[in-house]
Design an enzyme around this catalytic site. Structure first.
Site, PDB file in Angstrom:
ATOM      1  N   ASN A  20       7.765  -1.504  -6.115  1.00 60.70           N
ATOM      2  CA  ASN A  20       7.472  -1.916  -4.734  1.00 60.70           C
ATOM      3  C   ASN A  20       6.599  -3.163  -4.644  1.00 60.70           C
ATOM      4  OD1 ASN A  20       8.885   0.356  -3.492  1.00 60.70           O
ATOM      5  ND2 ASN A  20       7.227   1.590  -4.354  1.00 60.70           N
ATOM      6  N   ASN A  41      -0.285  -3.902 -13.381  1.00 59.05           N
ATOM      7  CA  ASN A  41      -0.474  -3.122 -12.154  1.00 59.05           C
ATOM      8  C   ASN A  41       0.671  -2.104 -12.154  1.00 59.05           C
ATOM      9  OD1 ASN A  41      -0.656  -1.935  -9.694  1.00 59.05           O
ATOM     10  ND2 ASN A  41      -0.893  -3.844  -8.533  1.00 59.05           N
ATOM     11  N   ARG A  70      -8.817   5.662  -1.297  1.00 58.02           N
ATOM     12  CA  ARG A  70      -7.568   6.042  -0.614  1.00 58.02           C
ATOM     13  C   ARG A  70      -7.268   7.529  -0.855  1.00 58.02           C
ATOM     14  NH1 ARG A  70      -3.097   1.716  -1.790  1.00 58.02           N
ATOM     15  NH2 ARG A  70      -2.137   2.846  -0.041  1.00 58.02           N
TER      16      ARG A  70
END
Ligand code: DQA
Length: 159
Positions: free
Chosen positions: A23, A87, A120
């Protein structure tokens, strides 16, 4: 007839490999409140410019397919890649396969995140990578990648 001499340097094997998980190809339009406005192409171009100013070759790779990421990591060992910035995106929280690939090739790596995963949802607080990583940088937007790159530039210059 004279054959041109082969020169290993012209093949430009990367010293540094930047890996982006699923993504992240949508950066720029994807949840900008978490991931900022820069596109993946912007981030990759800035990292490549900085590495090349330091005399290093940097390659980048993004995929939405876990097996493709595993195979890219395996190839990095054949290429002699010295350092990896990754990442892992959602695979941070799920992928034993990518963790094992990094452990298998034993190339030092830094785990980076654009957002502060610890601020988060609870499922983002666990990483399958952090205990293997040389370091973890999260929450600084694209500076997370740049700080990792500066660290490795200093480390490789000192080699
Ligand atoms: C991310 C954080 C992950 O939790 C998320 O799944 C991503 C991006 C980050 O860069 O902040 O896709 O790795």
């Amino acid at each position: 007839m004279t054959q041109p001499k082969s020169d290993a340097k012209t093949s430009a094997a990367p010293h540094l490999l930047v890996l982006h998980g699923p993504n992240l190809n949508l950066l720029g339009s994807r949840e900008p409140q978490h991931y900022g406005a820069a596109t993946l192409a912007d981030i990759d171009a800035a990292l490549s410019r900085r590495a090349s100013a330091a005399g290093l070759v940097l390659a980048t790779f993004q995929t939405n397919h876990e097996g493709a990421m595993v195979e890219r990591i395996h190839a990095a060992r054949q290429e002699g890649v010295a350092r990896i910035i990754i990442n892992p995106a959602a695979w941070t929280h799920t992928s034993v396969a990518i963790r094992d690939a990094l452990a298998a090739v034993a190339i030092p790596f830094i785990e980076v995140h654009l957002s502060n995963v610890h601020a988060r949802e609870p499922f983002r607080h666990h990483s399958y990578f952090s205990d293997l990583a040389q370091g973890v940088i999260a929450g600084l937007g694209q500076a997370s990648y740049h700080l990792a790159l500066e660290f490795f530039i200093n480390q490789l210059s000192g080699d």
